[in-house]
Design an enzyme around this catalytic site. Structure first.
Site, PDB file in Angstrom:
ATOM      1  N   PRO A   2       0.822  -1.212   0.000  1.00 24.43           N
ATOM      2  CA  PRO A   2       0.000   0.000   0.000  1.00 24.43           C
ATOM      3  C   PRO A   2       0.853   1.257   0.000  1.00 24.43           C
ATOM      4  O   PRO A   2       0.856   2.009   0.969  1.00 24.43           O
ATOM      5  CB  PRO A   2      -0.813  -0.129   1.290  1.00 24.43           C
ATOM      6  CG  PRO A   2       0.068  -0.920   2.205  1.00 24.43           C
ATOM      7  CD  PRO A   2       0.872  -1.839   1.328  1.00 24.43           C
ATOM      8  N   CYS A   3       1.566   1.498  -1.070  1.00 26.31           N
ATOM      9  CA  CYS A   3       2.502   2.624  -1.095  1.00 26.31           C
ATOM     10  C   CYS A   3       1.772   3.964  -1.028  1.00 26.31           C
ATOM     11  O   CYS A   3       2.385   4.988  -0.772  1.00 26.31           O
ATOM     12  CB  CYS A   3       3.411   2.551  -2.304  1.00 26.31           C
ATOM     13  SG  CYS A   3       2.643   1.946  -3.795  1.00 26.31           S
TER      14      CYS A   3
END
Length: 106
Positions: free
Chosen positions: A52-53
């Site tokens: 989940p950048c």
DNA sequence: AACCTGACTCGCC
DNA sequence: AGGCGAGCCAGGT
């Protein structure tokens, strides 16, 4: 375990609806100064769909900029969908949504 | 194989 | 208060 892998592990640990600064992630892998490498790690190998950048922002809450993954505004869109509070169109409310204690990745 | 650079952050001037 | 340099790692030239 390479530094990059540690970065990925740490980022995956960020709870939904919260964000962490690059520095926090760096801290979680044992070195605050790795903040730069954290950013580079996400850029180099985003492991699409796994990391989940979009939950990783700068310490002042500003997003990575229009050149990030999906395109301009994509990051903000994803974060809002998770309930993250924004102070403006491209700045997360760090005071509320920043993770309190990011677990240390070994 | 060495050098440059890149999604950062902090400290000193 | 704002600007600049240093420290970190990996991949490309």
């Amino acid at each position: 375990m390479t530094t990059f892998e540690k970065v990925y592990e740490a980022v995956k640990l960020i709870p939904r609806g919260s964000v962490a600064s690059y520095g926090q992630v760096a801290e979680a892998i044992g070195n605050r100064r790795l903040a730069r490498v954290v950013g580079y790690a996400l850029h180099a190998n985003p492991l699409p769909g796994v990391i989940p950048c979009h939950r990783v922002v700068m310490k002042d809450g500003s997003l990575s900029g229009g050149f990030a993954f999906g395109g301009p505004g994509r990051q903000a869109e994803l974060l809002r969908a998770e309930g993250v509070v924004f102070v403006d169109e491209e700045h997360v409310d760090m005071a509320r949504c920043r993770v309190r204690a990011l677990p240390l990745v070994l």
